[in-house]
Design an enzyme around this catalytic site. Structure first.
Site, short mmCIF file in Angstrom:
data_model
loop_
_atom_site.label_atom_id
_atom_site.label_comp_id
_atom_site.label_asym_id
_atom_site.label_seq_id
_atom_site.Cartn_x
_atom_site.Cartn_y
_atom_site.Cartn_z
N ASP A 174 0.84 -1.20 0.00
CA ASP A 174 0.00 0.00 0.00
C ASP A 174 0.87 1.25 0.00
OD1 ASP A 174 -2.57 1.55 0.52
OD2 ASP A 174 -1.46 2.02 2.33
N GLU A 177 -1.99 -5.35 -3.59
CA GLU A 177 -1.00 -4.61 -2.80
C GLU A 177 0.06 -5.53 -2.20
OE1 GLU A 177 -3.41 -0.69 -1.27
OE2 GLU A 177 -3.72 -2.54 -0.12
#
Length: 214
Positions: A43, A111
């Site tokens: 992320d 992610e």
């Protein structure tokens, strides 16, 4: 797992890629780790990649840049990227989750895989990989679900009205919850949304409100 071959990426540390595709429901049943730490790292890497990309692409100011970026890193966008690559076919979940590999999990794995690529190959390879997937959507001005909350917020701010998302209910076991949210503008319910995550339900509520206000 050959979904990285089209990008000419071969992960040297195979255990990293395995971990990036392992949901907590699977690790709870079989032991070992799950993708959550890699998702956290991925992320942050994605935020930097997209921040730099949109900074160079547009002369927009900070607030507008944040809105543009949010539209391409929202849950729906990440889930779509994951499906484009074929990541969703390799995610390992526990028996209780096997029929419910939802978009939240699929988005998380985009992610976590990015985090694994970053650790194994470095930032430049991770950046090239992410932008090859994301850039076509930017160039075609694609609108993902994540834009609905932003668009509703802008509309409400223009009229100086109050905006609130209210949790109506949450049902189901901890690993498979369903959330219902209402969006309330100046004390009046304008929309209702259902989702497998709070974010998704809020976005659906915003979408419902926008459709009613159109």
């Amino acid at each position: 797992m050959d979904f990285l071959k089209p990008f000419n990426i071969e992960i040297t540390k195979k255990e990293l890629l395995e971990l990036a595709l392992t949901h907590s429901s699977y690790s709870n049943e079989h032991g070992g780790g799950n993708y959550e730490r890699l998702e956290f790292l991925g992320d942050a890497v994605l935020q930097l990649i997209t921040s730099e990309y949109f900074y160079n692409l547009s002369g927009a100011q900070e607030g507008e840049l944040s809105k543009i970026r949010a539209g391409f890193v929202c849950e729906e966008a990440l889930a779509q990227y994951s499906k484009d690559v074929g990541i969703d076919k390799y995610i390992k979940v526990g028996n209780g989750q096997i029929n419910n590999v939802n978009d939240t999990i699929i988005a998380d794995c985009f992610e976590s895989v990015l985090g694994a690529i970053y650790l194994d190959k470095g930032f430049l390879v991770a950046k090239d990989y992410a932008l090859k997937i994301l850039e076509p959507y930017v160039k075609e001005h694609h609108i993902f679900l994540g834009d609905y909350k932003s668009r509703l917020q802008e509309m409400v701010q223009t009229d100086k009205k109050s905006l609130e998302y209210v949790l109506v209910s949450e049902e189901g076991p901890s690993h498979d919850k369903t959330f219902i949210f209402e969006v309330v503008i100046d004390g009046i319910v304008y929309g209702r949304g259902i989702g497998k995550s709070k974010k998704e339900a809020e976005q659906q509520a915003a979408r419902d409100a926008l459709e009613k206000c159109a």
